[in-house]
Design a protein around this motif. Structure first.
Motif, PDB file in Angstrom:
ATOM      1  N   GLU A  56       0.353 -24.565   3.615  1.00  0.00           N
ATOM      2  CA  GLU A  56      -1.069 -24.474   3.284  1.00  0.00           C
ATOM      3  C   GLU A  56      -1.615 -23.054   3.407  1.00  0.00           C
ATOM      4  N   ASN A  83      -1.454 -16.131   0.590  1.00  0.00           N
ATOM      5  CA  ASN A  83      -1.840 -15.937  -0.802  1.00  0.00           C
ATOM      6  C   ASN A  83      -0.835 -15.009  -1.452  1.00  0.00           C
ATOM      7  N   THR A 126      -0.855 -13.430  -7.788  1.00  0.00           N
ATOM      8  CA  THR A 126      -1.634 -14.508  -8.394  1.00  0.00           C
ATOM      9  C   THR A 126      -2.888 -14.872  -7.599  1.00  0.00           C
ATOM     10  N   TRP A 138      -2.836 -17.152  -5.398  1.00  0.00           N
ATOM     11  CA  TRP A 138      -2.673 -18.563  -5.061  1.00  0.00           C
ATOM     12  C   TRP A 138      -2.140 -18.726  -3.639  1.00  0.00           C
ATOM     13  N   SER A 139      -2.475 -19.840  -3.029  1.00  0.00           N
ATOM     14  CA  SER A 139      -1.828 -20.233  -1.776  1.00  0.00           C
ATOM     15  C   SER A 139      -0.441 -20.755  -2.105  1.00  0.00           C
ATOM     16  N   ASN A 140       0.382 -20.958  -1.073  1.00  0.00           N
ATOM     17  CA  ASN A 140       1.727 -21.500  -1.303  1.00  0.00           C
ATOM     18  C   ASN A 140       1.671 -22.866  -1.976  1.00  0.00           C
ATOM     19  N   LEU A 141       0.762 -23.736  -1.499  1.00  0.00           N
ATOM     20  CA  LEU A 141       0.651 -25.074  -2.075  1.00  0.00           C
ATOM     21  C   LEU A 141       0.175 -25.005  -3.523  1.00  0.00           C
ATOM     22  N   ALA A 142      -0.796 -24.142  -3.797  1.00  0.00           N
ATOM     23  CA  ALA A 142      -1.277 -23.981  -5.165  1.00  0.00           C
ATOM     24  C   ALA A 142      -0.167 -23.454  -6.073  1.00  0.00           C
ATOM     25  N   THR A 143       0.654 -22.560  -5.532  1.00  0.00           N
ATOM     26  CA  THR A 143       1.785 -22.028  -6.301  1.00  0.00           C
ATOM     27  C   THR A 143       2.761 -23.140  -6.659  1.00  0.00           C
ATOM     28  N   GLU A 165       2.091 -26.320  -6.960  1.00  0.00           N
ATOM     29  CA  GLU A 165       1.482 -27.203  -7.958  1.00  0.00           C
ATOM     30  C   GLU A 165       1.483 -26.570  -9.343  1.00  0.00           C
ATOM     31  N   GLU A 166       1.253 -25.259  -9.411  1.00  0.00           N
ATOM     32  CA  GLU A 166       1.257 -24.564 -10.701  1.00  0.00           C
ATOM     33  C   GLU A 166       2.656 -24.574 -11.326  1.00  0.00           C
ATOM     34  N   SER A 180       3.763 -28.057 -12.466  1.00  0.00           N
ATOM     35  CA  SER A 180       3.111 -28.499 -13.700  1.00  0.00           C
ATOM     36  C   SER A 180       3.829 -27.979 -14.940  1.00  0.00           C
TER      37      SER A 180
END
Length: 348
Positions: free
Chosen positions: A174, A177, A181, A183-188, A190-191, A194
């Motif tokens: 969690e 950044n 990008t 992004w956080s690790n979790l956002a990375t 998810e990206e 996808s």
């Protein structure tokens, strides 16, 4: 599908005592009259402090399994999580298929061992841990791991749409950044995910994600995929927020539950009640009139809560087996954090 486990001294893995590990496993299997040919997967839970330790333990575990299983090594995963009830111990969990009509096959793809289980006309793949040592580039690690998973499935004439569950193990899940990008690790995660999850392959929902924060070690994945006559067989339960919370595999008559969104609680008992309600809701959607939980896995950020949470959930859910692990979390807005994963028998 059955599970059993044993504990060994962590030092055996850290110091490379492969013969001792192989001997302990062999004795355990013999004492329980287990058939080695029925062991589809092994998970090793151990607390490690550095990436070098992880690489060493991966090597030592591989060698130990070679000594015991020869060329027929089952899928295996090394998970950097500490069992809550013991220190300086590693937990080895075995998944077995010994029921009539099941066949366990041990395979290798690009030097990576994995297992294919055939039950009548159904085919199930256990990938084992897929890990690349790109610790300083988490984006690259995720891409390499998912790309390898896609290649492995293609090798078995399957695709990502056949995924039932996928466990993501990430250091500081969690946090952080990525400079390039933001992004956080979790956002990375998810990206990148996808990009691989083409909606045309997932017409009935996406596979169950089991996201785990680990102490160190970058990123790895571990998946289960299933098919029959070439078609995906996993059935998903999706909550009102559009998140997959369970996966039912008809050939196993099992439901795998996870991704139970936590909510802010005023007390530990309130949080426990939330999980109980969420689990019951998922199971009721599978058409089961009775909760028959075979295994309950609890991940806690506060080790002082281990016994209390275990006792409360045991009394509420009556699982056949329960295991508690320490994990990391930065979600300070929660009074405590817990993730529950269950495997249940379903009447569907």
């Amino acid at each position: 599908m059955k599970h059993t486990s044993l504990k060994i001294d962590s030092s055996l893995l850290l110091l490379g005592k492969t013969k001792e590990i192989s001997k302990e496993l062999s004795s355990f299997i013999g004492d329980l009259n287990l058939n080695k040919a029925c062991i589809a997967k092994l998970e090793c839970y151990i607390s490690l402090d550095s990436s070098d330790d992880i690489i060493s333990c991966q090597t030592h575990l591989t060698e130990s399994l070679k000594q015991l299983f020869g060329e027929h090594i089952p899928a295996f995963t090394l998970i950097n999580q500490q069992p809550a009830d013991v220190n300086n111990k590693a937990l080895l969990k075995l998944t077995l298929f010994d029921q009539p009509g099941s066949l366990v096959s041990f395979k290798v793809f690009q030097k990576h061992p994995y297992t294919v289980v055939t039950i009548n006309d159904d085919k199930i793949i256990f990938s084992g841990g897929i890990h690349f040592t790109e610790e300083k580039d988490i984006l690259r690690s995720i891409q390499l791991s998912y790309d390898f998973a896609e290649q492995l499935l293609d090798h078995e004439e399957m695709h990502l749409g056949h995924l039932a569950t996928i466990s993501n193990y990430m250091e500081d899940l969690e946090g952080k950044n990525i400079a390039s990008t933001g992004w956080s690790n979790l956002a990375t995660l998810e990206e990148v995910r996808s990009l691989y999850f083409d909606p045309t392959l997932f017409k009935h929902g996406y596979p169950l994600p089991l996201n785990n924060s680990i102490k160190t070690g970058g990123f790895s994945i571990d998946f289960i995929a299933a098919s029959k006559d070439g078609f995906p067989t996993a059935q998903y339960y999706i909550n009102t927020n559009g998140l997959t919370q369970s996966c039912y595999l008809p050939c196993l008559q099992k439901v795998f539950i996870g991704n139970l969104s936590t909510q802010q609680a005023n007390s530990i008992n309130e949080q426990i009640d939330f999980y109980k309600t969420a689990i019951e809701e998922v199971i009721s959607n599978c058409g089961s009139s009775e909760i028959l939980i075979e295994e309950l896995k609890i991940l806690l950020t506060n080790p002082d809560l281990a016994q209390l949470v275990e006792d409360e959930l045991t009394n509420l859910l009556h699982p056949n087996k329960i295991s508690v692990f320490h994990t990391q979390s930065n979600r300070a807005e929660h009074w405590f954090d817990i993730e529950v994963i269950t495997s249940v028998t379903c009447d569907k």
